[in-house]
Design an enzyme around this catalytic site. Sequence first.
Site, PDB file in Angstrom:
ATOM      1  N   SER A  99       0.485  -1.301  -0.194  1.00 31.57           N
ATOM      2  CA  SER A  99      -0.201   0.393   0.247  1.00 31.57           C
ATOM      3  C   SER A  99       0.730   1.300  -0.127  1.00 31.57           C
ATOM      4  O   SER A  99       0.142   2.387  -1.330  1.00 31.57           O
ATOM      5  CB  SER A  99      -0.868   0.312   1.076  1.00 31.57           C
ATOM      6  OG  SER A  99      -0.418  -0.348   2.465  1.00 31.57           O
ATOM      7  N   ASP A 163      -5.242  -1.135   7.563  1.00 33.07           N
ATOM      8  CA  ASP A 163      -5.374  -2.722   7.282  1.00 33.07           C
ATOM      9  C   ASP A 163      -4.345  -3.840   8.237  1.00 33.07           C
ATOM     10  O   ASP A 163      -3.107  -3.635   7.884  1.00 33.07           O
ATOM     11  CB  ASP A 163      -4.550  -2.587   6.218  1.00 33.07           C
ATOM     12  CG  ASP A 163      -4.139  -3.979   5.072  1.00 33.07           C
ATOM     13  OD1 ASP A 163      -4.787  -4.603   5.515  1.00 33.07           O
ATOM     14  OD2 ASP A 163      -3.284  -3.972   4.125  1.00 33.07           O
TER      15      ASP A 163
HETATM   16  C1  LIG Z   1      -2.183  -6.444   6.606  1.00 31.21           C
HETATM   17  S1  LIG Z   1      -0.789  -6.516   6.505  1.00 31.21           S
HETATM   18  C2  LIG Z   1      -0.649  -4.873   5.752  1.00 31.21           C
HETATM   19  C3  LIG Z   1      -0.085  -4.692   4.219  1.00 31.21           C
HETATM   20  C4  LIG Z   1      -0.198  -3.511   3.652  1.00 31.21           C
HETATM   21  N1  LIG Z   1      -1.099  -2.287   4.024  1.00 31.21           N
HETATM   22  C5  LIG Z   1       0.042  -3.574   2.261  1.00 31.21           C
HETATM   23  O1  LIG Z   1      -1.317  -3.396   1.831  1.00 31.21           O
HETATM   24  O2  LIG Z   1       0.404  -3.669   1.559  1.00 31.21           O
HETATM   25  C6  LIG Z   1      -0.621  -5.638   8.860  1.00 31.21           C
HETATM   26  C7  LIG Z   1       0.870  -4.947   9.052  1.00 31.21           C
HETATM   27  O3  LIG Z   1       0.268  -4.736   9.970  1.00 31.21           O
HETATM   28  C8  LIG Z   1       1.590  -4.823  10.974  1.00 31.21           C
HETATM   29  N2  LIG Z   1       1.589  -4.101  12.240  1.00 31.21           N
HETATM   30  C9  LIG Z   1       0.769  -4.978  13.181  1.00 31.21           C
HETATM   31  N3  LIG Z   1       0.602  -5.122  14.225  1.00 31.21           N
HETATM   32  C10 LIG Z   1       0.534  -3.695  13.743  1.00 31.21           C
HETATM   33  C11 LIG Z   1       0.129  -2.238  15.119  1.00 31.21           C
HETATM   34  N4  LIG Z   1       0.332  -2.272  16.284  1.00 31.21           N
HETATM   35  N5  LIG Z   1       0.476  -1.156  14.465  1.00 31.21           N
HETATM   36  C12 LIG Z   1       1.358  -1.157  13.274  1.00 31.21           C
HETATM   37  N6  LIG Z   1       1.782  -2.020  12.411  1.00 31.21           N
HETATM   38  C13 LIG Z   1       0.993  -3.443  12.387  1.00 31.21           C
HETATM   39  C14 LIG Z   1       2.237  -6.197  10.191  1.00 31.21           C
HETATM   40  O4  LIG Z   1       3.469  -6.751  10.645  1.00 31.21           O
HETATM   41  C15 LIG Z   1       1.859  -5.978   9.162  1.00 31.21           C
HETATM   42  O5  LIG Z   1       3.071  -5.619   8.014  1.00 31.21           O
END
Ligand SMILES: C[S@@+](CC[C@H](N)C(=O)[O-])C[C@H]1O[C@@H](n2cnc3c(N)ncnc32)[C@H](O)[C@@H]1O
Length: 278
Positions: A99, A163
């Site tokens: 993203s 996300d």
């Molecule tokens: C579904 S992936 C994101 C994909 C990205 N948005 C994309 O579309 O390419 C979710 C991400 O959130 C991260 N994550 C998990 N908990 C989090 C938090 N509390 N704050 C920020 N990032 C977090 C994970 O490590 C992971 O990389």
Amino acid sequence: MLSYRHSFHAGNHADVVKHIVETLILQTLKQKEKPFVYHDTHSGVGRYDLQDERAEKTGEYKEGIARIFEQENLPEGMQDYLDAIKALNEGDLRYYPGSPRVARAQIREQDRMVLTELHPADFPLLLQEFRGDRQVKMYKEDGFARLKGSLPPKERRGLVLIDPPYELKHEYQDVVNAIADAHKRWATGIYAIWYPVVYRDNVDLILDGLEDAGIRRILQIELGVSPDTTERGMTASGMIVINPPWKLEQQMADILPWLQQHIAPTHGHTTLRWVVPE
Ligand SMILES: C[S@@+](CC[C@H](N)C(=O)[O-])C[C@H]1O[C@@H](n2cnc3c(N)ncnc32)[C@H](O)[C@@H]1O
């Protein structure tokens, strides 16, 4: 404990829908000269190698982006999304933009990006992806905490992409709480929340929670690849968009059936509806 790695899922059907909606919203924001902010609460690493062992292990991209990458006669509005992917690849599909990279392909000189990612292995990769880019600020912080401290943005225009990995059930309620708070701070922002359909009840929890918080102008966009089930596994995914640009509904009315036809022609389904109108 963070166990989710997006590299297993990059370029799957859920990413396709998410990143098309993201691109369309940013395209609309660009129609005015005034600057805007793109704020990504759960950024991932920004770029994925589809030949890496994680992507190869699941092969999810083969049933997502690989099904449309070579297609011509795209519905209106989709070209910019595919151009962002093509910009990472010379010819054949190998790299898929996350993203933040999708957004970077859209923003102009006057715009900026705020990215948060918590994973200890993924954050350094994100840093490396945008090192030296003065329009991109990256934080190894909790996405919702940073969002809370950033609103309203000085530009008063922009998109917040939410996300989370949804590994734990409470993450659905966390999304509602974070948006309810964000909306109080910045009611006119555009919020795009990604959701998986694993158990339909969890999606309803988000939709009901947003409605109960008094939020209006909520559009739901969904692409399913198989019918809902009580077994494990993601059967569909979608985006809940608060304050969508007016064109988005019509654009997705053209794009969703096309995606279904190319990605899930047999058992697919689509949803495009106002959860709460004006
Ligand atoms: C579904 S992936 C994101 C994909 C990205 N948005 C994309 O579309 O390419 C979710 C991400 O959130 C991260 N994550 C998990 N908990 C989090 C938090 N509390 N704050 C920020 N990032 C977090 C994970 O490590 C992971 O990389």
